[in-house]
Scaffold this motif. Structure first.
Motif, mmCIF file in Angstrom:
data_model
loop_
_atom_site.group_PDB
_atom_site.id
_atom_site.type_symbol
_atom_site.label_atom_id
_atom_site.label_comp_id
_atom_site.label_asym_id
_atom_site.label_seq_id
_atom_site.Cartn_x
_atom_site.Cartn_y
_atom_site.Cartn_z
ATOM 1 N N LEU A 401 0.825 -1.082 -0.067
ATOM 2 C CA LEU A 401 -0.006 0.068 -0.100
ATOM 3 C C LEU A 401 0.827 1.386 0.099
ATOM 4 O O LEU A 401 0.599 2.304 -0.818
ATOM 5 N N LEU A 402 1.777 1.270 0.794
ATOM 6 C CA LEU A 402 2.685 2.399 0.809
ATOM 7 C C LEU A 402 3.468 2.572 -0.581
ATOM 8 O O LEU A 402 3.712 3.935 -0.612
ATOM 9 N N ALA A 405 1.125 3.663 -3.099
ATOM 10 C CA ALA A 405 0.857 5.160 -2.778
ATOM 11 C C ALA A 405 1.880 6.324 -3.102
ATOM 12 O O ALA A 405 1.727 7.313 -3.718
ATOM 13 N N GLU A 409 1.188 9.195 -6.172
ATOM 14 C CA GLU A 409 1.415 10.655 -6.170
ATOM 15 C C GLU A 409 1.597 11.337 -7.421
ATOM 16 O O GLU A 409 1.215 12.310 -7.564
ATOM 17 N N ARG A 412 -1.899 11.018 -9.628
ATOM 18 C CA ARG A 412 -3.345 11.211 -9.146
ATOM 19 C C ARG A 412 -3.971 12.348 -9.515
ATOM 20 O O ARG A 412 -5.205 12.357 -9.633
ATOM 21 N N GLU A 439 -8.916 -3.093 -2.889
ATOM 22 C CA GLU A 439 -9.939 -2.355 -2.392
ATOM 23 C C GLU A 439 -9.454 -0.812 -2.192
ATOM 24 O O GLU A 439 -10.294 0.033 -2.002
ATOM 25 N N PHE A 440 -7.929 -0.740 -2.273
ATOM 26 C CA PHE A 440 -7.717 0.812 -2.149
ATOM 27 C C PHE A 440 -7.616 1.669 -3.234
ATOM 28 O O PHE A 440 -7.312 2.691 -3.327
ATOM 29 N N GLN A 442 -9.977 1.628 -6.046
ATOM 30 C CA GLN A 442 -11.259 1.932 -6.655
ATOM 31 C C GLN A 442 -11.156 3.441 -6.951
ATOM 32 O O GLN A 442 -10.668 4.185 -6.525
ATOM 33 N N ILE B 90 -0.037 9.771 6.239
ATOM 34 C CA ILE B 90 0.202 8.858 5.069
ATOM 35 C C ILE B 90 -0.500 9.305 3.809
ATOM 36 O O ILE B 90 -1.462 8.968 3.457
ATOM 37 N N PRO B 91 0.469 10.070 3.150
ATOM 38 C CA PRO B 91 -0.247 10.560 1.747
ATOM 39 C C PRO B 91 -0.292 9.551 0.783
ATOM 40 O O PRO B 91 0.338 8.608 0.590
ATOM 41 N N GLY B 92 -1.597 9.639 0.236
ATOM 42 C CA GLY B 92 -1.829 8.849 -0.970
ATOM 43 C C GLY B 92 -2.581 7.460 -0.405
ATOM 44 O O GLY B 92 -3.146 6.397 -1.267
ATOM 45 N N VAL B 93 -2.846 7.208 0.743
ATOM 46 C CA VAL B 93 -3.653 6.373 1.513
ATOM 47 C C VAL B 93 -4.942 6.921 2.133
ATOM 48 O O VAL B 93 -4.896 7.678 2.737
ATOM 49 N N ASN B 94 -5.896 6.303 1.493
ATOM 50 C CA ASN B 94 -7.220 7.014 1.766
ATOM 51 C C ASN B 94 -7.679 6.623 2.992
ATOM 52 O O ASN B 94 -7.647 5.329 3.591
ATOM 53 N N TYR B 97 -10.997 4.187 3.234
ATOM 54 C CA TYR B 97 -10.468 2.626 2.666
ATOM 55 C C TYR B 97 -9.631 1.973 3.863
ATOM 56 O O TYR B 97 -9.730 0.907 3.990
ATOM 57 N N LEU B 98 -8.843 2.799 4.414
ATOM 58 C CA LEU B 98 -7.918 2.161 5.311
ATOM 59 C C LEU B 98 -8.649 1.634 6.827
ATOM 60 O O LEU B 98 -8.669 0.517 6.924
ATOM 61 N N LYS B 100 -11.849 0.571 6.519
ATOM 62 C CA LYS B 100 -12.756 -0.367 6.201
ATOM 63 C C LYS B 100 -11.763 -1.712 5.811
ATOM 64 O O LYS B 100 -12.261 -2.843 6.359
#
Ligand SMILES: Nc1ncnc2c1ncn2[C@@H]1O[C@H](COP(=O)(O)OP(=O)(O)OP(=O)(O)O)[C@@H](O)[C@H]1O
Ligand SMILES: [Mg+2]
Lengths: 442, 251
Positions: A401-402, A405, A409, A412, A439-440, A442, B90-94, B97-98, B100
């Motif tokens: 995830l990191l 992300a 950047e 986006r 799921e992250f 969408q 945490i940029p870019g992590v919604n 969503y986290l 959930k």
């Protein structure tokens, strides 16, 4: 070695000279060959090629690819299309235009979007691209072997609402054929106050070895506006050398999105010059490397007149035993007062064996300017990882995830959702464990 | 639920916790107070499983199991929640969503099916009201650009959604204005029940007016030097830590 390579290409040229596009001036081909003979291919002794050894390319005897015959496999192309986006799409296979696979080529009247081979408008070529310097061996090679590519001309004041998507597909279907090369050339001229969005996608048949040596020239006249995307997702055995040259006049704006995802060895130069006041360029770049990939990005932005602006933001993620190079140079010329130039390069290393060489360079000869630059190389942030794990995400998911992300950047803010989603999908395909984070996304 | 015995912890060769004992049962609220640098956040981090701490002696049991055998994510799945003193951006992590993913990971551990988007949204709406959370924060990157108070509120919101069995709140009251403090306290109070335990780290007795603790402990120089009921907090506020320290020495 370089000499052997030069002789190989001279012989190839003799073999194919009669079938190359007639609209391209013979004199320019001759000049290019002369350049090649004089300078040869670069070695690592040249500052610009210090970290990138091109001998894997010059050692191989690439030959001009066959034009697509009756049998065309369109499955790889379908995957590259933006299915939900209305766009003008031109498809090339091994450097040759495929009319059957291209679509929606009707444009507002007065605008030109066409394959060079079929409709090289010699007058336009000469007017906009008549006096380009060669500058390096691969540009010379492209200029000599130029056979096909795309000409885009948008007249003054015109907006082309649908993006123009150019797909270059390389590779061979069976291993008995020799490895092919192609030298696509894209010429993009936007008139005053004209605007367009252009996407170049470079891809190949998976696992196939070939060489793409592309060159794009962009001219933006006063007040023109261009959204330019280049997505390099070649096969993992392919060699890709690319160069994009941009020249911008007063108050024009170019937003450039540069993605390097594929290739075994890839090098991409962007050379931009802001030649009149008010010109602005934004460069967003992303490179992802893994296994033994080698990807080199060089950018050069020259501020030649006052009140010009550049913002450059490149990110890289390196995994496996791969190696990336970023070299970003910004030159602010003496008369370019009130220039604003910002550059940053952030790198994420995912493995101990991956490497990156980053070199931001700022040369300033004017005194009233706002400039900044910086580069970072790091690993995933432990505090962020711990936070995510304390929220019940397992370690692999948190890492993925990191990492995603970090890459996201760069893209986006892309304004076409369909383009952004496709690119996000392509990026996810190159990063580890992204099936865990669907799921992250969408 | 949680039993800490003679816990000794070092960071980079510096002894931070020096033999800490604490027992927390279901249904209880414990407040931990103590001077800056005494080791409160270290204790919270060790309980949540952060790397980089050297546990040199002692034991921690959670529900009868050795806590140190569990990864941070397993602790979270088994009901431990840490509200951070300094929540990271945490940029870019919604954010949503986290949340959930967190909730569904915990549910999966409990053998429950994941909530779908609609069910999840219902939970979110209800808990948002509980802590008066601003909806615009949901779809931003986790804590990115949040004000200090918004970060704290987001932590409590997460806690409300995840419904932990053991919640450790590390100075959640610092940086909150008086209204926010009340809302957060109300949120915590509605979560209070006989199967859940809450450990509050705080510097201010003010919070304890709203969340009335069953026990108050004073942590100083890596040890709990005094425990009592809420009157201890009141006394501390008047007399300061030196008073307890001297008492501890005399004893
Ligand atoms: N990563 C670290 N490296 C070195 N020392 C550390 C580290 N983390 C904490 N410490 C030290 O451990 C001691 C205890 O820190 P801790 O954060 O647990 O205190 P605290 O009681 O939470 O203080 P505060 O009330 O200010 O939040 C301090 O002296 C601190 O400097
Ligand atoms: Mg603390």
């Amino acid at each position: 070695m370089s000499e052997a390579a030069v002789s190989h290409y001279l012989a190839e040229y003799d073999r194919f000279r009669d079938v190359l596009a007639a609209s391209w001036p013979a004199q320019r081909r001759a000049d290019a060959l002369e350049y090649l003979k004089t300078h040869g291919f670069p070695t690592r002794r040249a500052e610009q090629w210090k970290y990138t050894d091109v001998s894997p390319i010059t050692r191989r005897k690439f030959t001009l690819g066959k034009s697509p015959g009756a049998h065309i496999d369109d499955a790889p192309v379908e995957k590259l299309r933006f299915s939900r986006l209305n766009c003008h799409e031109l498809v090339f296979m091994n450097g040759s235009f495929c009319a059957e696979l291209s679509r929606n080529l009707r444009l507002p009247s007065g605008a030109t979007v066409c394959a060079l081979q079929s409709n090289g408008n010699a007058e336009l070529l000469e007017r906009y691209f008549g006096n380009e310097e060669i500058g390096h061996a691969f540009t010379a090679l492209n200029t000599a072997f130029l056979n096909d590519g795309v000409l885009v001309h948008v007249p003054d004041g015109m907006e082309i609402p649908a993006p123009i998507h150019i797909i270059y597909l390389g590779g061979r279907e069976d291993e008995t054929q020799p490895s092919s090369m192609s030298h696509p050339r894209n010429l993009i001229a936007l008139g005053r106050q004209a605007s367009a969005s252009i996407i170049e996608t470079y891809a190949g048949i998976p696992g196939s070895e070939y060489f793409t040596n592309s060159h794009t020239s962009i001219q933006a006249q006063a007040g023109a506006r261009l959204d330019y995307y280049k997505v390099q997702q070649e096969s993992r055995r392919a060699y890709h050398i690319g160069r994009t040259r941009i020249s911008q006049q007063a108050d024009s704006r170019v937003d450039c999105h540069a993605l390097s995802l594929g290739g075994k060895l890839a090098r991409w130069d962007i050379d931009a010059e802001l030649v009149e006041p008010g010109a602005e360029i934004n460069l967003n770049g992303l490179y992802l490397t893994s296994d033994r990939q080698h990807v080199d990005n060089h950018t050069l932005v020259e501020h030649k007149q006052p009140h010009t602006t550049s913002n450059e933001h490149y990110r890289g993620i390196m995994n496996g035993r791969s190696r990336a190079v970023f070299n970003g140079k910004v030159i602010v010329h003496e008369q370019a007062q009130k220039t604003e130039a910002h550059q940053s390069n952030a790198n994420l290393l995912l493995s101990a064996d991956a490497e990156v060489d980053t070199k931001p360079e700022l040369e300033i000869y004017a005194d009233d300017v706002k400039c900044s630059h910086g580069a970072t190389v790091g690993r995933l942030d432990e505090n962020m990882l711990f936070y995510l794990r304390s929220r019940a995400l397992d370690e692999d998911t948190a890492r993925s995830l990191l990492t995603y992300a970090f890459a996201d950047e760069v893209i986006r803010d892309i304004r076409f959702p369909e383009i952004r989603e496709r690119l996000e999908h392509s990026i996810a395909g190159e990063l580890p464990d992204t099936d865990l984070i669907k799921e992250f996304m969408q | 639920m949680l039993t800490i015995k003679d816990l000794q912890v070092r960071i980079e060769n510096k002894q931070i916790l020096k033999g800490l004992d604490l027992a927390v049962n279901a249904g209880e609220v414990h407040a931990i107070m103590g001077p800056n640098g005494s080791g409160k956040s270290t204790l919270a981090s060790v309980l949540a499983g952060r790397d980089g701490y050297d546990v040199t002696a002692g034991a921690v049991e959670y529900d009868g199991r050795d806590l140190f055998e569990l990864s941070p994510e397993d602790r979270a799945r088994q009901g431990i929640f840490l509200a951070f003193q300094y929540p990271v951006e945490i940029p870019g992590v919604n954010n949503i969503y986290l949340l959930k993913a967190a909730l569904n990971a915990i549910r999966a551990h409990q053998g429950q099916p994941p909530l779908d988007a609609v069910e999840f949204l219902q939970v979110v709406r209800q808990k948002m009201q509980l802590v008066n959370m601003d909806e615009s924060l949901l779809n931003r990157s986790v804590n990115e650009g949040f004000s200090g108070g918004e970060k704290k509120r987001n932590e409590i919101f997460q806690m409300a959604v995840l419904e932990p069995r053991l919640a450790i709140l590390d100075e959640t009251d610092s940086g909150l204005d008086i209204d926010a403090l009340k809302t957060v306290a109300e949120g915590v109070n509605t979560l209070r029940n006989e199967s859940r335990a809450i450990v509050l780290v705080t510097h201010y007795q003010r919070l304890l007016n709203y969340i009335v603790p069953d026990y108050v402990h004073v942590l100083s120089d890596g040890k709990i030097i005094r425990s009592g009921d809420r009157s201890l907090a009141v006394e501390l506020e008047e007399k300061g830590y030196d008073w307890v320290r001297q008492g501890a020495k005399a004893a």
